[in-house]
Design a protein around this motif. Structure first.
Motif, PDB file in Angstrom:
ATOM      1  N   GLY A 215       0.818  -1.208   0.000  1.00 43.37           N
ATOM      2  CA  GLY A 215       0.000   0.000   0.000  1.00 43.37           C
ATOM      3  C   GLY A 215       0.853   1.260   0.000  1.00 43.37           C
ATOM      4  N   ASP A 216       0.186   2.405  -0.219  1.00 45.73           N
ATOM      5  CA  ASP A 216       0.838   3.727  -0.201  1.00 45.73           C
ATOM      6  C   ASP A 216       1.954   3.864  -1.232  1.00 45.73           C
ATOM      7  OD1 ASP A 216      -0.841   4.353   1.923  1.00 45.73           O
ATOM      8  OD2 ASP A 216       0.589   3.607   3.405  1.00 45.73           O
ATOM      9  N   GLU A 217       1.787   3.225  -2.350  1.00 48.38           N
ATOM     10  CA  GLU A 217       2.814   3.266  -3.409  1.00 48.38           C
ATOM     11  C   GLU A 217       2.742   4.562  -4.212  1.00 48.38           C
ATOM     12  OE1 GLU A 217       0.529   0.874  -3.099  1.00 48.38           O
ATOM     13  OE2 GLU A 217       1.529  -1.054  -2.787  1.00 48.38           O
TER      14      GLU A 217
ATOM     15  N   ALA B 134      -8.215   3.366   3.037  1.00 49.94           N
ATOM     16  CA  ALA B 134      -7.319   3.897   2.014  1.00 49.94           C
ATOM     17  C   ALA B 134      -7.113   5.399   2.222  1.00 49.94           C
ATOM     18  CB  ALA B 134      -7.916   3.656   0.631  1.00 49.94           C
ATOM     19  N   GLY B 135      -5.937   5.875   1.827  1.00 57.52           N
ATOM     20  CA  GLY B 135      -5.680   7.309   1.801  1.00 57.52           C
ATOM     21  C   GLY B 135      -4.873   7.577   0.558  1.00 57.52           C
ATOM     22  N   HIS B 136      -5.520   8.110  -0.464  1.00 62.82           N
ATOM     23  CA  HIS B 136      -4.864   8.327  -1.754  1.00 62.82           C
ATOM     24  C   HIS B 136      -4.616   9.826  -1.951  1.00 62.82           C
ATOM     25  CE1 HIS B 136      -6.451   4.223  -3.443  1.00 62.82           C
ATOM     26  NE2 HIS B 136      -5.759   4.108  -2.329  1.00 62.82           N
ATOM     27  N   THR B 137      -3.353  10.188  -2.028  1.00 61.36           N
ATOM     28  CA  THR B 137      -2.992  11.607  -2.077  1.00 61.36           C
ATOM     29  C   THR B 137      -2.801  12.081  -3.507  1.00 61.36           C
ATOM     30  OG1 THR B 137      -1.739  11.132  -0.073  1.00 61.36           O
ATOM     31  CG2 THR B 137      -1.412  13.306  -1.066  1.00 61.36           C
TER      32      THR B 137
ATOM     33  N   GLY C 254       1.287   7.948   7.511  1.00 61.15           N
ATOM     34  CA  GLY C 254       0.024   7.504   6.931  1.00 61.15           C
ATOM     35  C   GLY C 254      -0.919   8.630   6.520  1.00 61.15           C
ATOM     36  N   ALA C 255      -1.494   8.515   5.302  1.00 59.73           N
ATOM     37  CA  ALA C 255      -2.432   9.523   4.803  1.00 59.73           C
ATOM     38  C   ALA C 255      -3.784   9.398   5.498  1.00 59.73           C
ATOM     39  CB  ALA C 255      -2.594   9.377   3.296  1.00 59.73           C
ATOM     40  N   THR C 256      -4.060   8.259   6.151  1.00 59.07           N
ATOM     41  CA  THR C 256      -5.333   8.077   6.834  1.00 59.07           C
ATOM     42  C   THR C 256      -5.177   8.222   8.345  1.00 59.07           C
ATOM     43  OG1 THR C 256      -6.196   6.683   5.080  1.00 59.07           O
ATOM     44  CG2 THR C 256      -7.222   6.408   7.221  1.00 59.07           C
TER      45      THR C 256
ATOM     46  N   PRO D 276       3.623   6.680  11.573  1.00 61.46           N
ATOM     47  CA  PRO D 276       4.862   6.583  10.793  1.00 61.46           C
ATOM     48  C   PRO D 276       4.892   5.256  10.041  1.00 61.46           C
ATOM     49  CG  PRO D 276       5.305   6.488  13.165  1.00 61.46           C
ATOM     50  CD  PRO D 276       3.847   6.764  13.010  1.00 61.46           C
ATOM     51  N   ARG D 277       5.297   5.306   8.775  1.00 63.84           N
ATOM     52  CA  ARG D 277       5.379   4.056   8.001  1.00 63.84           C
ATOM     53  C   ARG D 277       6.740   3.415   8.215  1.00 63.84           C
ATOM     54  NH1 ARG D 277       3.091   7.170   2.697  1.00 63.84           N
ATOM     55  NH2 ARG D 277       0.887   7.150   3.246  1.00 63.84           N
ATOM     56  N   ARG D 278       6.746   2.104   8.281  1.00 65.26           N
ATOM     57  CA  ARG D 278       8.020   1.362   8.360  1.00 65.26           C
ATOM     58  C   ARG D 278       8.655   1.427   6.963  1.00 65.26           C
ATOM     59  NH1 ARG D 278       5.392  -4.154  10.132  1.00 65.26           N
ATOM     60  NH2 ARG D 278       7.529  -4.928  10.210  1.00 65.26           N
TER      61      ARG D 278
END
Ligand code: GDP
Ligand code: IMO
Ligand code: MG
Length: 423
Positions: free
Chosen positions: A12-14, A39-42, A296-298, A302-304
């Protein structure tokens, strides 16, 4: 005429939102097929940033029709908030958004049960949006669908019946206070007034559009390794983000799909728990997180972060049938002195031939790395492949060969114009 599935190829978050926005200029319809407000699509247009959770990212192109398919689980509160926000920014939604009558509704008890199950041990690290519990009810044949909003009497009956069971569960198993049935009925009876106009027979609409020669972009949420069947179970989401989900989540048959685009981040990230072989728990990991703004956009978590995992992407290509790739966030690697790429895994000195989704095995693999030289030059203004430094080209060629991907799009920044097509 194209019917393209766009999938996240990792966890995700690609950068799916950015690429959907970019490509949707050439499509008539953009459709979400699974997931929900997890989902969080920027999308960044000029200096404005939009984060879309439920509505397809094509909504920011005024000529595009947007559709939410039956595979999506819809939280009406989140949906209405998103519509209001878009309209405040002068983005017309009315007449451009259609929602499948068969999509399931996220109810307040789904969100509560998601939070409760995450408060114990064995946390998955969910987004807390009620996704898992809603899909549980769907498959247990107890779910409440968008179409139910149109029949007030039956909606009320269904809510009462569900609440009876959920309140029992809350009280007796979780020792939690019960939810107010009347309050929920009142709240959901209100939704029909605003959601009614968006409801559509989506399979008929999409298939009719295809027969009229219209092109459709199917926007996946999450990523292949979060797929309930093909991902790192149980550390997955409860839906099918892989390309097969695009058929079951919309009513478009497989023989109408023309191509599959994989969105691939130039390194790897993951939010939530679960094995992550190429994870960096050192300064390099922090550098990627800070340079790439990997939060995270949602949920803002912090993302690993870790190195590019070609073995994982190769697996993703196989299960999705990816025939074209957009590489995103290549610019984020510009500060690294050396860049590693994971080309395979070994266990007890034995090299694995296939990707292990079984979490016990995956937690014990040792990544095999190839180290490449960094390019240490800002590439965020590069407008075509030839403008890239030689070392960047070498990196792209190496990941292309080792993951078995054909790179057609390269993204070097969050904005629309920070993207170019290769060839
Ligand atoms: P999605 O869930 O796949 O749509 O991705 P997210 O929106 O959750 O996360 C991607 C993040 O990276 C967003 O903040 C984007 O604005 C940003 N982004 C997308 N492409 C690029 C890129 O090529 N370079 C940089 N630096 N940021 C990017
Ligand atoms: P987009 O579409 C990254 C992760 C959660 C958790 C697991 C299960 O923006 O790429 P859930 O709430 O779905 O039950 O959580 O899945 N997750 C995502 N990770 N991007 C997402 O969406 C995600 N949606 C869910 O962090 O590990
Ligand atoms: Mg995201």
């Amino acid at each position: 005429m194209k019917v393209t599935v766009l999938v996240g190829s990792q966890w995700g978050d690609e950068g799916k939102g950015k690429i959907v926005d970019l490509l949707s200029e050439k499509y008539d319809i953009v459709t979400r097929y699974q997931g929900g407000a997890n989902a969080g699509h920027t999308v960044v247009i000029a200096d404005r940033q939009y984060i879309l959770h439920l509505i397809p990212s094509g909504i920011l192109r005024e000529n595009v029709i947007c559709v939410i398919g039956n595979g999506v689980v819809i939280d009406p509160t989140a949906l209405l908030e998103e519509i209001t926000l878009l309209e405040k920014n002068n983005i017309k939604v009315d007449g451009r958004l259609f929602i499948s009558q068969n999509a399931h509704l996220i109810m307040p008890y789904h969100k509560l049960l998601d939070t409760i199950s995450e408060s114990g041990e064995n946390k998955i690290g969910t987004t807390g949006r009620g996704i898992g519990p809603c899909y549980i009810d769907k498959y247990a044949r107890k779910g409440i669908k968008i179409v139910d909003l149109l029949n007030r009497k039956s909606l009320e009956e269904k809510i009462r019946k569900n609440l009876e069971e959920k309140n029992n569960l809350l009280k007796k198993v979780y020792e939690h206070e019960e939810l107010d049935v009347e309050e929920i009925i009142k709240q959901y009876l209100e939704f029909d007034k605003t959601i009614d106009k968006y409801i559509k027979d989506v399979p008929s609409f999409l298939n009719q559009s295809i027969s009229e020669g219209k092109s459709i972009l199917l926007e996946g949420a999450q990523g292949a390794l979060l797929d309930v069947d093909f991902g790192t179970y149980p550390f997955v989401t409860s839906s099918s983000p892989t390309s097969g989900g695009a058929c079951t989540g919309t009513g478009i048959p497989p023989n109408k799909i023309t191509d599959v685009i994989g969105i691939v981040k130039a390194y790897t990230t993951r939010v939530g728990n679960g094995p992550f072989p190429s994870e960096l728990l050192d300064e390099d990991g922090n550098k990627l997180r800070e340079t790439g703004a990997e939060y995270g956009a949602t949920t803002g978590r912090p993302r690993r972060c870790g190195w590019f995992d070609a073995f994982l992407v190769r697996y993703s290509v196989m299960i999705n049938g990816i025939n074209s790739v957009a590489i995103t966030k290549l610019d984020v690697l510009s500060k690294m002195d050396k860049i590693k790429v994971c080309t395979g895994y070994s266990i007890n000195g034995k090299t694995l031939k296939t990707f292990p989704t079984d979490v016990d095995r995956l937690s014990n693999v040792k990544p095999i790395y190839k180290t490449l030289q960094g390019w240490k030059v800002d590439i965020s203004n590069c407008g075509n492949f030839s403008e890239l430094p030689e070392k960047t080209k070498e990196y792209l060629n190496f990941i292309s060969d080792s993951a078995g991907i054909k790179i057609d799009i390269v993204s070097v920044g969050p904005k629309r114009n920070q993207t170019f097509f290769v060839n």
